[in-house]
Design a protein around this motif. Structure first.
Motif, PDB file in Angstrom:
ATOM      1  N   ASP A   1      34.642  85.246  14.145  1.00 52.34           N
ATOM      2  CA  ASP A   1      34.726  85.240  15.597  1.00 52.34           C
ATOM      3  C   ASP A   1      35.627  84.136  16.128  1.00 52.34           C
ATOM      4  OD1 ASP A   1      33.056  87.366  15.750  1.00 52.34           O
ATOM      5  OD2 ASP A   1      31.251  86.217  16.219  1.00 52.34           O
ATOM      6  N   ASP A   2      35.998  83.179  15.273  1.00 52.91           N
ATOM      7  CA  ASP A   2      36.746  82.029  15.767  1.00 52.91           C
ATOM      8  C   ASP A   2      38.255  82.239  15.690  1.00 52.91           C
ATOM      9  OD1 ASP A   2      36.598  82.094  13.022  1.00 52.91           O
ATOM     10  OD2 ASP A   2      36.662  79.901  12.800  1.00 52.91           O
ATOM     11  N   LEU A   3      38.718  83.353  15.123  1.00 55.05           N
ATOM     12  CA  LEU A   3      40.149  83.596  15.017  1.00 55.05           C
ATOM     13  C   LEU A   3      40.702  84.107  16.339  1.00 55.05           C
ATOM     14  CD1 LEU A   3      40.368  85.349  11.533  1.00 55.05           C
ATOM     15  CD2 LEU A   3      40.884  82.977  12.089  1.00 55.05           C
ATOM     16  N   LEU A   4      41.972  83.812  16.567  1.00 54.03           N
ATOM     17  CA  LEU A   4      42.660  84.311  17.757  1.00 54.03           C
ATOM     18  C   LEU A   4      43.606  85.432  17.357  1.00 54.03           C
ATOM     19  CD1 LEU A   4      43.560  80.970  19.588  1.00 54.03           C
ATOM     20  CD2 LEU A   4      41.702  82.551  20.131  1.00 54.03           C
ATOM     21  N   GLU A   5      43.697  86.433  18.194  1.00 54.17           N
ATOM     22  CA  GLU A   5      44.617  87.545  17.967  1.00 54.17           C
ATOM     23  C   GLU A   5      45.539  87.674  19.172  1.00 54.17           C
ATOM     24  OE1 GLU A   5      43.297  91.311  16.445  1.00 54.17           O
ATOM     25  OE2 GLU A   5      41.314  90.498  15.984  1.00 54.17           O
ATOM     26  N   PRO A   6      46.864  87.719  18.970  1.00 55.10           N
ATOM     27  CA  PRO A   6      47.754  88.014  20.096  1.00 55.10           C
ATOM     28  C   PRO A   6      47.340  89.336  20.720  1.00 55.10           C
ATOM     29  CG  PRO A   6      49.001  87.347  18.155  1.00 55.10           C
ATOM     30  CD  PRO A   6      47.585  87.536  17.703  1.00 55.10           C
ATOM     31  N   VAL A   7      47.382  89.409  22.042  1.00 56.79           N
ATOM     32  CA  VAL A   7      46.902  90.621  22.716  1.00 56.79           C
ATOM     33  C   VAL A   7      47.692  91.853  22.265  1.00 56.79           C
ATOM     34  CG1 VAL A   7      48.378  90.231  24.737  1.00 56.79           C
ATOM     35  CG2 VAL A   7      46.313  91.625  24.952  1.00 56.79           C
TER      36      VAL A   7
ATOM     37  N   THR B   1      39.567  94.348   2.487  1.00 58.42           N
ATOM     38  CA  THR B   1      40.472  93.218   2.696  1.00 58.42           C
ATOM     39  C   THR B   1      40.445  92.627   4.094  1.00 58.42           C
ATOM     40  OG1 THR B   1      42.325  94.674   3.304  1.00 58.42           O
ATOM     41  CG2 THR B   1      42.057  94.157   0.973  1.00 58.42           C
ATOM     42  N   ASP B   2      39.815  93.310   5.031  1.00 63.96           N
ATOM     43  CA  ASP B   2      39.905  92.898   6.435  1.00 63.96           C
ATOM     44  C   ASP B   2      38.857  91.850   6.758  1.00 63.96           C
ATOM     45  OD1 ASP B   2      41.138  92.937   8.825  1.00 63.96           O
ATOM     46  OD2 ASP B   2      40.231  94.768   9.547  1.00 63.96           O
ATOM     47  N   SER B   3      38.911  90.704   6.089  1.00 56.99           N
ATOM     48  CA  SER B   3      37.870  89.690   6.241  1.00 56.99           C
ATOM     49  C   SER B   3      37.876  89.050   7.613  1.00 56.99           C
ATOM     50  CB  SER B   3      38.047  88.598   5.177  1.00 56.99           C
ATOM     51  OG  SER B   3      39.313  87.983   5.305  1.00 56.99           O
ATOM     52  N   ASP B   4      39.006  89.077   8.297  1.00 59.25           N
ATOM     53  CA  ASP B   4      39.046  88.421   9.608  1.00 59.25           C
ATOM     54  C   ASP B   4      38.211  89.152  10.629  1.00 59.25           C
ATOM     55  OD1 ASP B   4      40.919  90.544   9.574  1.00 59.25           O
ATOM     56  OD2 ASP B   4      41.900  89.719  11.347  1.00 59.25           O
ATOM     57  N   GLU B   5      37.807  90.398  10.337  1.00 65.71           N
ATOM     58  CA  GLU B   5      36.936  91.104  11.265  1.00 65.71           C
ATOM     59  C   GLU B   5      35.575  90.427  11.364  1.00 65.71           C
ATOM     60  OE1 GLU B   5      37.108  94.032  13.273  1.00 65.71           O
ATOM     61  OE2 GLU B   5      39.199  93.458  13.080  1.00 65.71           O
TER      62      GLU B   5
ATOM     63  N   GLY C   1      38.502  86.203  18.636  1.00 65.16           N
ATOM     64  CA  GLY C   1      38.186  87.292  17.717  1.00 65.16           C
ATOM     65  C   GLY C   1      37.110  88.226  18.223  1.00 65.16           C
ATOM     66  N   ASP C   2      36.025  87.658  18.826  1.00 69.51           N
ATOM     67  CA  ASP C   2      34.940  88.534  19.282  1.00 69.51           C
ATOM     68  C   ASP C   2      35.379  89.409  20.443  1.00 69.51           C
ATOM     69  OD1 ASP C   2      35.163  86.344  20.965  1.00 69.51           O
ATOM     70  OD2 ASP C   2      33.000  86.166  21.312  1.00 69.51           O
ATOM     71  N   VAL C   3      36.273  88.900  21.297  1.00 70.22           N
ATOM     72  CA  VAL C   3      36.776  89.699  22.414  1.00 70.22           C
ATOM     73  C   VAL C   3      37.669  90.827  21.901  1.00 70.22           C
ATOM     74  CG1 VAL C   3      38.236  89.661  24.477  1.00 70.22           C
ATOM     75  CG2 VAL C   3      36.617  87.807  24.063  1.00 70.22           C
ATOM     76  N   ALA C   4      38.559  90.506  20.956  1.00 68.33           N
ATOM     77  CA  ALA C   4      39.446  91.532  20.399  1.00 68.33           C
ATOM     78  C   ALA C   4      38.642  92.632  19.717  1.00 68.33           C
ATOM     79  CB  ALA C   4      40.422  90.894  19.409  1.00 68.33           C
ATOM     80  N   GLN C   5      37.625  92.239  18.931  1.00 73.87           N
ATOM     81  CA  GLN C   5      36.788  93.227  18.254  1.00 73.87           C
ATOM     82  C   GLN C   5      36.044  94.101  19.250  1.00 73.87           C
ATOM     83  OE1 GLN C   5      34.239  91.461  15.272  1.00 73.87           O
ATOM     84  NE2 GLN C   5      35.807  89.994  14.692  1.00 73.87           N
ATOM     85  N   ALA C   6      35.430  93.461  20.255  1.00 70.98           N
ATOM     86  CA  ALA C   6      34.670  94.211  21.244  1.00 70.98           C
ATOM     87  C   ALA C   6      35.573  95.158  22.035  1.00 70.98           C
ATOM     88  CB  ALA C   6      33.952  93.249  22.194  1.00 70.98           C
TER      89      ALA C   6
END
Length: 274
Positions: free
Chosen positions: A74-80, A67-71, A116-121
């Motif tokens: 890369d264009d999504l934003l995540e609150p820190v 279900t975790d498609s947002d992973e 998204g790419d920063v949060a994932q990394a």
């Protein structure tokens, strides 16, 4: 009508994103497996409780995988704060039942949202560090701190191990590659007998587009020689032998080439030579 072939640069970008996604997925699997092993080996749980907990960890990971498609976006934003909470959730079973004591220092709630790419990394960096400490069994405690200055995500990871890690050690290679791919900076401060502190800075905005090599007019003769060697696929030791200089000098010239071209790592620099 047949769709057009992607341009070479676009193809490289797609391959890089695919490789990053595979690395992220592999990293997640490693954490899940380590959590399962920590649970089943734990002397804090009876056999039945250990089995039930292991089943819950595996089921949760399976649901997240589906279900975790947002992973993959890369264009999504995540609150820190939310990105940090996901990290804690990823590590919860391993921290709870493993031998490593982990302290989390919460980021400020008003920090800028992370791409998204920063949060994932960032999560991958911390997970890799925790897995390394777990596998080597050199540290008993780790402190993880995130902060955001508006332009960069700042990550601090400190352990109480032997304090013998160095920036170029293989243990830190996955972390260094993640940081480099995003144009960030990794600093390693080790004190024998006291532990190691990693200071990581990851810019929230993408790095500027690299300058094509054919547009550069300020390359020295030695830098051009190093580029020729890179074009031939030579490694640092081979370049040093070929040019009759030290490996340290080779690294110095490559570092200057990275700055002049605006590239962030050796692979990106080499890609411009093709």
């Amino acid at each position: 009508m047949t769709p057009p072939e992607p341009a070479p640069q676009d193809a490289r970008i797609q391959l890089s994103a695919h490789a990053r996604a595979l690395s992220e997925q592999s990293d997640r699997y490693a954490v899940t497996l380590e959590s399962l092993l920590a649970t089943l080996r734990s002397n804090r749980l009876e056999d039945r409780a250990a089995r039930e907990t292991a089943i819950h960890i595996a089921a949760t990971a399976l649901v997240q995988l589906r279900t975790d498609s947002d992973e993959r976006r890369d264009d999504l934003l995540e609150p820190v704060v939310g990105a940090f909470a996901r990290l804690k959730n990823d590590l919860k079973p391993l921290v709870r039942f493993g031998q490593l004591e982990v302290e989390f220092v919460e980021p400020p709630e008003n920090g800028r949202a992370l791409p998204g790419d920063v949060a994932q990394a960032a999560r991958a960096i911390v997970r890799n560090a925790v897995l390394s400490f777990t596998n080597t069994a050199e540290a008993q405690r780790v402190r993880i701190h995130w902060d955001c200055d508006g332009l960069n995500l700042l990550i601090g990871i400190r352990d109480d191990g032997k304090g013998e890690l160095r920036a170029h050690d293989d243990t830190l290679r996955p972390i260094a590659e993640h940081v480099s791919a995003l144009g960030g900076k990794l600093e390693v401060d080790s004190t024998p007998g006291w532990g190691t502190e990693l200071g990581i800075t990851i810019p929230l905005d993408p790095p500027p587009t690299p300058t094509p090599l054919h547009e550069l007019t300020n390359l020295s003769d030695r830098e051009k020689q190093v580029l020729d060697c890179l074009r031939e696929g030579l490694r640092n030791a081979q370049i040093a032998q070929h040019l009759d200089i030290s490996e340290h000098t080779v690294k110095f010239h490559i570092s200057k080439l990275l700055r002049k071209t605006g590239t962030t790592n050796r692979a990106q620099l080499i890609s411009q030579l093709r």
